[in-house]
Design a protein around this motif. Structure first.
Motif, PDB file in Angstrom:
ATOM      1  N   LYS A  61       0.830  -1.210   0.000  1.00  0.00           N
ATOM      2  CA  LYS A  61       0.000   0.000   0.000  1.00  0.00           C
ATOM      3  C   LYS A  61       0.865   1.262   0.000  1.00  0.00           C
ATOM      4  N   VAL A  62       1.943   1.244   0.781  1.00  0.00           N
ATOM      5  CA  VAL A  62       2.830   2.412   0.812  1.00  0.00           C
ATOM      6  C   VAL A  62       3.520   2.596  -0.541  1.00  0.00           C
ATOM      7  N   ALA A  63       3.913   1.473  -1.178  1.00  0.00           N
ATOM      8  CA  ALA A  63       4.527   1.577  -2.511  1.00  0.00           C
ATOM      9  C   ALA A  63       3.561   2.218  -3.507  1.00  0.00           C
ATOM     10  N   GLU A  64       2.290   1.844  -3.446  1.00  0.00           N
ATOM     11  CA  GLU A  64       1.290   2.454  -4.324  1.00  0.00           C
ATOM     12  C   GLU A  64       1.101   3.933  -3.997  1.00  0.00           C
ATOM     13  N   ALA A  65       1.131   4.257  -2.677  1.00  0.00           N
ATOM     14  CA  ALA A  65       0.998   5.659  -2.278  1.00  0.00           C
ATOM     15  C   ALA A  65       2.171   6.483  -2.801  1.00  0.00           C
ATOM     16  N   TYR A  66       3.378   5.941  -2.724  1.00  0.00           N
ATOM     17  CA  TYR A  66       4.539   6.662  -3.262  1.00  0.00           C
ATOM     18  C   TYR A  66       4.444   6.823  -4.780  1.00  0.00           C
ATOM     19  N   ARG A  67       3.906   5.799  -5.451  1.00  0.00           N
ATOM     20  CA  ARG A  67       3.769   5.922  -6.905  1.00  0.00           C
ATOM     21  C   ARG A  67       2.821   7.065  -7.262  1.00  0.00           C
ATOM     22  N   LEU A  68       1.733   7.179  -6.517  1.00  0.00           N
ATOM     23  CA  LEU A  68       0.803   8.282  -6.758  1.00  0.00           C
ATOM     24  C   LEU A  68       1.444   9.630  -6.429  1.00  0.00           C
ATOM     25  N   ARG A  69       2.210   9.652  -5.316  1.00  0.00           N
ATOM     26  CA  ARG A  69       2.875  10.899  -4.943  1.00  0.00           C
ATOM     27  C   ARG A  69       3.882  11.313  -6.018  1.00  0.00           C
ATOM     28  N   HIS A  70       4.591  10.312  -6.563  1.00  0.00           N
ATOM     29  CA  HIS A  70       5.542  10.619  -7.637  1.00  0.00           C
ATOM     30  C   HIS A  70       4.818  11.167  -8.863  1.00  0.00           C
ATOM     31  N   ALA A  71       3.659  10.602  -9.179  1.00  0.00           N
ATOM     32  CA  ALA A  71       2.879  11.089 -10.321  1.00  0.00           C
ATOM     33  C   ALA A  71       2.432  12.523 -10.099  1.00  0.00           C
ATOM     34  N   LEU A  72       2.140  12.880  -8.853  1.00  0.00           N
ATOM     35  CA  LEU A  72       1.743  14.255  -8.559  1.00  0.00           C
ATOM     36  C   LEU A  72       2.927  15.221  -8.645  1.00  0.00           C
ATOM     37  N   ASP A  73       4.130  14.703  -8.353  1.00  0.00           N
ATOM     38  CA  ASP A  73       5.314  15.563  -8.301  1.00  0.00           C
ATOM     39  C   ASP A  73       6.049  15.671  -9.627  1.00  0.00           C
ATOM     40  N   ASP A  74       5.620  14.919 -10.656  1.00  0.00           N
ATOM     41  CA  ASP A  74       6.387  14.959 -11.908  1.00  0.00           C
ATOM     42  C   ASP A  74       6.187  16.294 -12.620  1.00  0.00           C
TER      43      ASP A  74
ATOM     44  N   SER B  50      -4.571  18.546 -13.039  1.00  0.00           N
ATOM     45  CA  SER B  50      -5.729  19.383 -12.734  1.00  0.00           C
ATOM     46  C   SER B  50      -5.980  19.368 -11.231  1.00  0.00           C
ATOM     47  N   ASP B  51      -6.691  20.375 -10.747  1.00  0.00           N
ATOM     48  CA  ASP B  51      -7.013  20.432  -9.317  1.00  0.00           C
ATOM     49  C   ASP B  51      -7.788  19.189  -8.889  1.00  0.00           C
ATOM     50  N   ARG B  52      -8.695  18.745  -9.731  1.00  0.00           N
ATOM     51  CA  ARG B  52      -9.499  17.577  -9.384  1.00  0.00           C
ATOM     52  C   ARG B  52      -8.639  16.338  -9.253  1.00  0.00           C
ATOM     53  N   ARG B  53      -7.697  16.160 -10.200  1.00  0.00           N
ATOM     54  CA  ARG B  53      -6.826  14.989 -10.135  1.00  0.00           C
ATOM     55  C   ARG B  53      -5.924  15.043  -8.909  1.00  0.00           C
ATOM     56  N   GLN B  54      -5.368  16.234  -8.623  1.00  0.00           N
ATOM     57  CA  GLN B  54      -4.522  16.343  -7.429  1.00  0.00           C
ATOM     58  C   GLN B  54      -5.292  15.921  -6.174  1.00  0.00           C
ATOM     59  N   ARG B  55      -6.539  16.393  -6.078  1.00  0.00           N
ATOM     60  CA  ARG B  55      -7.332  16.077  -4.896  1.00  0.00           C
ATOM     61  C   ARG B  55      -7.633  14.575  -4.807  1.00  0.00           C
ATOM     62  N   GLU B  56      -8.030  14.004  -5.946  1.00  0.00           N
ATOM     63  CA  GLU B  56      -8.379  12.581  -5.950  1.00  0.00           C
ATOM     64  C   GLU B  56      -7.177  11.713  -5.597  1.00  0.00           C
ATOM     65  N   TRP B  57      -6.025  11.999  -6.181  1.00  0.00           N
ATOM     66  CA  TRP B  57      -4.853  11.178  -5.907  1.00  0.00           C
ATOM     67  C   TRP B  57      -4.341  11.383  -4.482  1.00  0.00           C
ATOM     68  N   THR B  58      -4.447  12.588  -3.977  1.00  0.00           N
ATOM     69  CA  THR B  58      -4.025  12.848  -2.600  1.00  0.00           C
ATOM     70  C   THR B  58      -4.921  12.099  -1.613  1.00  0.00           C
ATOM     71  N   LEU B  59      -6.224  12.118  -1.895  1.00  0.00           N
ATOM     72  CA  LEU B  59      -7.148  11.352  -1.050  1.00  0.00           C
ATOM     73  C   LEU B  59      -6.837   9.860  -1.109  1.00  0.00           C
ATOM     74  N   GLN B  60      -6.459   9.382  -2.301  1.00  0.00           N
ATOM     75  CA  GLN B  60      -6.084   7.973  -2.423  1.00  0.00           C
ATOM     76  C   GLN B  60      -4.837   7.662  -1.607  1.00  0.00           C
ATOM     77  N   ILE B  61      -3.862   8.551  -1.591  1.00  0.00           N
ATOM     78  CA  ILE B  61      -2.648   8.370  -0.781  1.00  0.00           C
ATOM     79  C   ILE B  61      -3.025   8.263   0.693  1.00  0.00           C
ATOM     80  N   ILE B  62      -3.890   9.177   1.154  1.00  0.00           N
ATOM     81  CA  ILE B  62      -4.317   9.159   2.559  1.00  0.00           C
ATOM     82  C   ILE B  62      -5.017   7.844   2.884  1.00  0.00           C
TER      83      ILE B  62
END
Length: 418
Positions: A96-109, A114-126
């Motif tokens: 789960k943490v590996a998947e969370a880091y993958r999403l975080r990396h996608a947000l940081d690239d 979009s604002d909506r995508r940032q929010r959705e992926w951040t919520l998924q990380i949480i």
């Protein structure tokens, strides 16, 4: 492959699958947010959500880095089998943490989101981090309880040995109880529990062997890895206690049936006297003849030798049931109710006793579905009888319970080979 190596291989496999399925995950995340599976955190701003996600990731990352030493300690203390749930929880949390880091990396690239995508992926990380934390917390709690049991293993062993000795004394008392009962009751009435004290002795011997094995594994430090052995021994002692309880309950039931039988015979003698008086007032010759036939059948039942009060209650009840039918046309409702209540008490003892015997037979695990089905119906009819307020309906229901219990007994003994 040792447990640590297996956990590492499992993690590597999970990471490859996660990366390979990245494109699909992006679509699933959006769907889960829209469906409500991932919390929206109301009107919480993206910056606050980002800080929360970062805090959770850092905390989990530190916790997982320390987890290998915890796992090694658990394996050393409790053994690989006992530590497997902890290893599985670590593997799942890391995935789960590996998947969370993958999403975080996608947000940081470099590609803006979009604002909506940032929010959705951040919520998924949480959500992923919180799920991982729950997995680890559950296993932490489990191991805390296990360590507590191990620390108190010496006291548990003392208590176990005391229970074994108490059960041995109870088994000896059960033998005496059966011996005394055998002088008063037919062998068939005691057949279901005749071997229970011997079975209990064998189980207690097994428990004692396990207790000795546990004693050898208790460390002077007070921290031992014997809780599994002690738990198994405690379960064995409990099974022995169940067998001895069956002996005691069977003898109690037979004694209760004996008392009920004496009362039932007196009641039926009075009923027979009343029935003879009603022959002359029968509404037609056929009704009078039916009463006389039922009376002759009832009076032909003589006490069994050796005594089997449950069986004798059954025979009397069958004859009394036929007398009831014969008298139905000449008894008023009040008399029928009083008679039904009197008959109900004795039949209730018989039903409960027979159901208890079949429960013991089924508890052995070899009885088939037909016996279990009849037992379930007998229990259902008994419950109906106990809840019913109409005396006639109560009596009819408890008689049905006896019939089904009798059928279940025969089927169970057939399944058990006799």
């Amino acid at each position: 492959m040792d447990l640590l190596g297996g956990a590492a291989l499992a993690l590597g496999t999970v990471v490859v699958v996660v990366v390979g399925g990245g494109i699909v995950a992006l679509v699933v995340v959006a769907r889960r947010v829209r469906s409500g599976a991932i919390p929206r955190f109301g009107g919480t701003g993206i910056h606050e959500l980002t800080r929360r996600a970062g805090t959770l990731l850092v905390r989990l990352d530190d916790r997982l880095r320390d987890a290998d030493s915890e796992l090694g300690y658990a394996i050393a203390q409790f053994g690989a089998d006992a530590a497997k749930p902890w290893a599985d929880a670590l593997s799942g949390a890391r995935a789960k943490v590996a998947e969370a880091y993958r999403l975080r990396h996608a947000l940081d690239d470099a590609e803006p989101d979009s604002d909506r995508r940032q929010r959705e992926w951040t919520l998924q990380i949480i959500a992923l981090c919180e799920q991982a934390e729950r997995q680890l917390d559950e296993q932490d709690d489990a191991f805390t309880r296990l360590r507590g049991r191990e620390v108190s293993a010496e006291g548990t062993l003392r208590e176990l040995r005391s229970r074994i000795e108490d059960a041995r004394a109870r088994a000896a008392a059960s033998r005496e109880l059966l011996s005394d009962a055998a002088a008063r009751f037919a062998p068939a009435a005691l057949a279901a529990v005749a071997d229970h004290p011997a079975q209990a002795d064998r189980l207690l011997d097994d428990a004692a062997v396990r207790a000795d094995a546990a004693a050898a594994g208790i460390a002077p430090s007070g921290v031992s890895s014997v809780s599994g052995i002690l738990a198994e021994a405690e379960q064995i002692v409990h099974r022995a206690g169940d067998l001895l309880e069956s002996v005691e309950r069977t003898v109690r039931d037979l004694e209760a049936a004996s008392a009920a039988l004496a009362t039932r015979r007196r009641e039926l003698a009075e009923d027979a006297t009343q029935a003879r008086a009603e022959v002359e007032s029968a509404p037609d010759p056929d009704s009078g003849a039916a009463i006389l036939d039922a009376l002759r059948e009832l009076e032909a039942i003589t006490p069994l030798s050796p005594a089997d009060p449950v069986r004798e209650l059954d025979r009397l009840d069958e004859a009394a049931s036929r007398l009831d039918l014969a008298l139905a046309g000449s008894r008023n409702q009040k008399q029928r109710f009083a008679h039904a209540l009197a008959a109900y008490e004795g039949t209730l003892v018989s039903a409960r006793s027979q159901i208890a015997v079949v429960r013991d037979l089924v508890a052995g695990g070899r009885a088939g579905v037909s016996a279990r089905t009849r037992l379930a119906e007998a229990e259902r009819q008994l419950a109906i009888a106990e809840a019913e307020t109409d005396p006639v309906e109560k009596l009819d229901a408890v008689r049905r319970a006896v019939t089904h219990a009798r059928d279940a007994d025969a089927l169970a003994r057939y399944d058990l080979g006799g």
